[in-house]
Design an enzyme around this catalytic site. Structure first.
Site, PDB file in Angstrom:
ATOM      1  CG  ASP A 162      -1.993   1.001   1.218  1.00  0.00           C
ATOM      2  OD1 ASP A 162      -3.216   0.380   0.894  1.00  0.00           O
ATOM      3  OD2 ASP A 162      -1.976   2.152   1.192  1.00  0.00           O
ATOM      4  NE  ARG A 224     -15.536   0.776  -8.893  1.00  0.00           N
ATOM      5  CZ  ARG A 224     -16.299   0.475  -7.703  1.00  0.00           C
ATOM      6  NH1 ARG A 224     -16.146  -0.701  -7.238  1.00  0.00           N
ATOM      7  NH2 ARG A 224     -17.157   0.989  -7.227  1.00  0.00           N
ATOM      8  CG  ASP A 248     -17.340  -9.013  -8.375  1.00  0.00           C
ATOM      9  OD1 ASP A 248     -18.358  -9.488  -8.725  1.00  0.00           O
ATOM     10  OD2 ASP A 248     -17.475  -8.204  -7.569  1.00  0.00           O
ATOM     11  CD  GLU A 253     -17.963  -3.557 -13.850  1.00  0.00           C
ATOM     12  OE1 GLU A 253     -18.911  -2.871 -13.615  1.00  0.00           O
ATOM     13  OE2 GLU A 253     -16.983  -3.799 -13.313  1.00  0.00           O
ATOM     14  CG  HIS A 272     -19.181  -4.647 -10.140  1.00  0.00           C
ATOM     15  ND1 HIS A 272     -18.516  -3.271 -10.477  1.00  0.00           N
ATOM     16  CD2 HIS A 272     -18.767  -4.245  -8.759  1.00  0.00           C
ATOM     17  CE1 HIS A 272     -17.944  -2.508  -9.812  1.00  0.00           C
ATOM     18  NE2 HIS A 272     -18.116  -3.214  -8.610  1.00  0.00           N
TER      19      HIS A 272
END
Length: 313
Positions: A162, A224, A248, A253, A272
């Site tokens: 991160d 995303r 997902d 989309e 999603h």
């Protein structure tokens, strides 16, 4: 969904009135709106201008990439998210995708429906989750839940990357180890992505990072689609450079029906839906309405849930 609307109505503060405007609906209905809960569709400048009394935009969820936060800031409209509201549902889907890939659940199920008993066909590419190294890209609320599940239930080692490193005390409490991105990609058996879609994260996982992965490793994305360069991922999968992918979210989309991702046994796709469970709707509705009620009383633009504080005019 009707359940989501019912949950919102059930948690609506006293004195408030709800109007549901579907995506693509009549924007004139937004004219009296003081608060907006965004579940689907984009919220752009035109939608904000159709609601001249708008005080706050509340996202149902945490991903706010479809809300023009700059345009909202220019209009002094804060944008709030449901901090932690869908962390457990999305974490569960991430781990479900891991297990489905490692144990080839989907292709074996499809073959059984065709009358095939493919008991041995996938054994050479089936793996335990137990004892593996899971690499988390991003260490927010969802990733922390994933870490707890794979450590507590499957005795996994957990690496994380991160841009904002945790403190030593936080790392020890979660049982996670920091690694730079290249090290995480190279050492992980499962890479799971948990970062928002920002200018800095678009395409951050591309050919260079995928080439670092083990041939027996898989990648999971419940954040995303744009975080992964989809063309590079498809190439890596087609060339069997990695074990598989559980996705997902996608760059486009709904995912086009001619996408190669839908034609590979070593890819598991879901639409999603990571945060969508009927029993979490009430929790999400409560967070949405609590944020609205709190802001209505205080007008505090420094609330923790507001993501565009620095952009407010």
């Amino acid at each position: 969904t009707p359940n989501m609307l019912s949950a919102l109505e059930g948690k609506c503060p006293s004195g408030f009135e709800i109007c549901h405007v579907p995506v693509g609906g009549d924007l004139s209905q937004l004219a009296p709106a003081e608060y907006m809960v965004n579940r689907g569709g984009a919220v752009d400048a035109a939608i904000m201008d159709a609601a001249p009394q708008l005080k706050l935009i509340q996202k149902w969820g945490v991903g706010y990439d479809k809300i023009d936060v700059k345009a909202a800031g220019e209009r002094s409209i804060p944008v709030a998210i449901c901090v932690g509201g869908n962390a457990m549902p999305v974490a569960e889907v991430a781990v479900t995708l891991m297990l489905s890939l490692l144990r080839n659940v989907v292709p074996m199920s499809e073959r059984m429906k065709r009358g095939e008993w493919a008991r041995e066909q996938f054994s050479s590419r089936s793996y335990l989750l137990h004892g593996k190294t899971v690499g988390l890209i991003g260490i927010g609320n969802i990733a922390k839940k994933v870490a707890a599940i794979v450590k507590g239930g499957f005795d996994c080692q957990v690496l994380y990357y991160d841009v904002f490193r945790l403190t030593k005390e936080q790392e020890e409490a979660l049982g996670v180890t920091y690694a730079d991105l290249a090290t995480l990609m190279a050492q992980s058996d499962i890479v799971s992505i948990h970062v928002p879609l920002l200018d800095s994260t678009v395409g951050m996982i591309n050919k260079a990072q995928l080439d670092l992965m083990k041939p027996s490793a898989c990648i999971i994305n419940t954040s995303r689609g744009g975080v992964i360069n989809e063309a590079d991922l498809i190439q890596a999968l087609q060339e069997n450079k990695i074990l598989g992918a559980g996705l997902d979210t996608f760059e486009q989309e709904p995912l086009p029906q001619d996408s190669p991702l839908l034609k590979m046994d070593h890819v598991v796709t879901t639409p999603h839906c990571g945060g969508n469970t009927i029993d979490n709707d009430m929790n999400m509705a409560a967070i949405c309405m609590e944020n609205i009620a709190k802001y209505d009383i205080s007008g505090d633009k420094n609330m923790q849930s507001i993501v565009n504080r620095d952009l407010l005019a």
